[in-house]
Design a protein around this motif. Structure first.
Motif, mmCIF file in Angstrom:
data_model
loop_
_atom_site.group_PDB
_atom_site.id
_atom_site.type_symbol
_atom_site.label_atom_id
_atom_site.label_comp_id
_atom_site.label_asym_id
_atom_site.label_seq_id
_atom_site.Cartn_x
_atom_site.Cartn_y
_atom_site.Cartn_z
ATOM 1 N N SER A 76 0.306 -1.038 0.107
ATOM 2 C CA SER A 76 -0.329 -0.149 0.151
ATOM 3 C C SER A 76 1.238 1.202 0.001
ATOM 4 N N ILE A 77 0.890 2.008 -0.674
ATOM 5 C CA ILE A 77 1.344 3.612 -1.096
ATOM 6 C C ILE A 77 0.023 4.619 -0.632
ATOM 7 N N ASP A 78 0.268 5.470 0.331
ATOM 8 C CA ASP A 78 -0.365 5.870 1.162
ATOM 9 C C ASP A 78 -0.085 7.155 1.442
ATOM 10 N N PRO A 79 -0.576 8.329 1.636
ATOM 11 C CA PRO A 79 -0.535 10.053 2.180
ATOM 12 C C PRO A 79 0.132 9.410 3.303
ATOM 13 N N SER A 93 -15.543 16.243 6.029
ATOM 14 C CA SER A 93 -14.907 15.252 6.092
ATOM 15 C C SER A 93 -13.150 15.537 5.858
ATOM 16 N N ASP A 94 -12.294 15.820 6.789
ATOM 17 C CA ASP A 94 -11.169 16.845 6.610
ATOM 18 C C ASP A 94 -10.080 15.502 6.708
ATOM 19 N N ALA A 95 -8.805 15.346 5.145
ATOM 20 C CA ALA A 95 -8.075 14.872 4.755
ATOM 21 C C ALA A 95 -7.040 15.879 4.510
ATOM 22 N N VAL A 96 -7.374 16.988 4.405
ATOM 23 C CA VAL A 96 -5.986 18.061 3.378
ATOM 24 C C VAL A 96 -5.331 18.841 4.397
ATOM 25 N N GLY A 111 -23.038 22.698 16.076
ATOM 26 C CA GLY A 111 -23.381 21.841 15.736
ATOM 27 C C GLY A 111 -23.100 21.010 14.633
ATOM 28 N N ALA A 112 -22.437 20.932 13.749
ATOM 29 C CA ALA A 112 -21.630 20.454 12.738
ATOM 30 C C ALA A 112 -20.410 20.092 12.881
ATOM 31 N N ARG A 113 -20.172 18.715 12.402
ATOM 32 C CA ARG A 113 -19.157 17.709 13.105
ATOM 33 C C ARG A 113 -18.082 17.894 11.913
ATOM 34 N N TRP A 114 -17.159 17.881 12.649
ATOM 35 C CA TRP A 114 -15.855 18.394 11.674
ATOM 36 C C TRP A 114 -14.879 16.569 11.837
ATOM 37 N N TYR A 115 -14.833 16.116 10.930
ATOM 38 C CA TYR A 115 -13.887 14.082 10.815
ATOM 39 C C TYR A 115 -12.023 14.859 10.410
ATOM 40 N N HIS A 116 -11.416 14.959 11.545
ATOM 41 C CA HIS A 116 -10.142 15.331 10.806
ATOM 42 C C HIS A 116 -9.085 14.309 11.201
ATOM 43 N N PHE A 117 -8.752 13.547 10.071
ATOM 44 C CA PHE A 117 -7.894 12.321 9.617
ATOM 45 C C PHE A 117 -6.975 12.270 8.826
ATOM 46 N N GLY A 118 -6.649 13.471 8.854
ATOM 47 C CA GLY A 118 -5.198 14.125 7.922
ATOM 48 C C GLY A 118 -4.630 15.299 7.707
ATOM 49 N N ASN A 119 -3.879 15.599 7.209
ATOM 50 C CA ASN A 119 -3.177 17.601 6.862
ATOM 51 C C ASN A 119 -2.127 17.079 5.543
ATOM 52 N N VAL A 167 11.653 18.835 12.150
ATOM 53 C CA VAL A 167 10.455 19.512 11.539
ATOM 54 C C VAL A 167 9.212 18.706 11.153
ATOM 55 N N PRO A 168 8.581 18.169 12.030
ATOM 56 C CA PRO A 168 7.545 17.913 12.199
ATOM 57 C C PRO A 168 6.439 18.090 10.884
ATOM 58 N N ALA A 169 5.176 17.727 10.663
ATOM 59 C CA ALA A 169 4.191 18.405 9.956
ATOM 60 C C ALA A 169 3.457 19.276 10.947
ATOM 61 N N GLU A 170 2.950 20.274 10.177
ATOM 62 C CA GLU A 170 2.081 21.159 10.649
ATOM 63 C C GLU A 170 1.207 20.827 11.740
ATOM 64 N N ARG A 171 1.005 21.619 12.236
ATOM 65 C CA ARG A 171 -0.501 21.281 13.292
ATOM 66 C C ARG A 171 -1.685 21.284 12.474
#
Length: 351
Positions: free
Chosen positions: A46-49, A222-225, A240-248, A259-263
């Motif tokens: 598997s090649i993943d971000p 849905s936020d992976a970006v 009341g809105a829902r924000w799923y963050h699983f990637g940047n 120099v880790p990835a930004e917050r």
């Protein structure tokens, strides 16, 4: 059995953009087994971000150091075993790395290593039935909790996980707006996935186009970006809105040791922070392995959706062990869905 194990090593420290020069092929003897182990011949990698983060920090797996075999999840076949729990011929999913042969232990964490269910393609086992699909499933079920009629925005909607999330939200009855890169990918989102609208994040008027596509605001994100896409989406969300963050993803290219990835919130202006505070908008993170006690339930549901053609699992497969470095360094440019590299059978370590 082959006597040599082809391996791609993380050989040179990452000091700038990732390139094939950071890797070096170093063959080694096929590992010898001790009690309670199995030898797996890797078939599909598997090649993943998220692979890009392995160089910069410890997340759900240890940080890579120069000299390590490049990490990566894959599907492989048990070819030798010293433990009856590992049956020769079975397919397993695991963090096998970029090599022909890997050893699994009876004491390894079971969310990382599990025997694959029968009756599925290797592409599906590594994609929609693997970490990719589980990240989508548990994010939709546990975090987004979407309701029919809500407007959902899916960033990275042409990607491996985003394309699955977008379809699951459509099945929930949402009005789904997908974010893609370029007119062709946006057309694919509406024509093939059946989304209600698609917005090109490469277009100069992306933020305005997103507002036009979401006249009633956004209830589900849905936020992976991160980055520009999140800057355009969050102002359209209210309490009341829902924000799923699983990637940047927008920040991964700059991640490197020291120099880790930004917050996740580094893209925010003070005005946008104030908006999120006033509307109580907070990202919810989810480590998919924490939910793997329910993996087989999700797998069964996915299998049903695939069988009934209510869901598709797009994938791109490259062929050849030597294509692994470029597949990751190139970021899968232009691909849609899951990106995998097949290690050709019959051309093992003796080649």
């Amino acid at each position: 059995m082959a006597t040599l194990n082809r391996r791609w090593i993380y050989a040179r420290p990452l000091e700038g953009p990732l390139s094939v020069s950071n890797f070096e092929r170093r063959d080694a003897p096929v590992p010898q087994l001790r009690q309670g182990q199995a030898l797996v011949r890797v078939r599909l990698v598997s090649i993943d971000p998220a692979n890009r983060l392995y160089f910069a920090l410890q997340a759900y797996r240890p940080q890579l150091a120069p000299g390590d075999v490049m990490a990566g999840f894959g599907i492989g076949e048990v070819v030798d075993s010293t433990d009856p729990r590992f049956r020769v011929g079975d397919l397993w999913h695991g963090d096998f790395g970029w090599q022909d042969y890997a050893v699994i232990n009876s004491y390894d964490r079971h969310e990382y290593w599990h025997r694959c269910s029968e009756g599925h393609t290797e592409q599906d086992l590594l994609g929609v039935l693997g970490i990719t699909g589980m990240t989508a499933w548990f994010g939709v079920e546990e975090v987004l909790r979407a309701q029919a009629g809500e407007t959902a925005v899916v960033a990275g909607a042409t990607g491996a996980c985003g394309s699955i999330i977008a379809q699951l939200l459509k099945l929930k009855g949402c009005r789904v707006v997908g974010i893609g890169g370029g007119p062709e990918k946006c057309a694919w989102l509406t024509d093939e996935l059946g989304l209600d609208a698609a917005v090109d994040y490469l277009a100069p008027d992306m933020a305005q186009a997103l507002r036009t596509a979401c006249p009633s605001g956004v209830q589900v994100y849905s936020d992976a970006v991160g980055g520009d896409v999140s800057r355009a989406t969050l102002p359209l969300m209210r309490r009341g809105a829902r924000w799923y963050h699983f990637g940047n993803l927008s920040a991964y290219a700059d991640a490197r040791p020291g120099v880790p990835a930004e917050r996740h919130d580094s893209f925010m202006s003070e005005e946008l922070r104030a908006h999120c505070h006033a509307e109580a908008l907070k990202p919810r993170f989810l480590l998919v392995f924490d939910h793997y006690c329910h993996r087989l339930e999700a797998e069964a549901r996915f299998a049903e959706l695939l069988r009934d053609r209510r869901l598709i699992a797009p994938s791109t497969e490259l062929d050849g062990f030597d294509r692994l470095p470029q597949a990751l360094a190139g970021g899968g440019a232009g691909k849609i869905g899951k990106l995998n590299v097949r290690i050709s059978e019959g051309q093992g370590a003796q080649a």
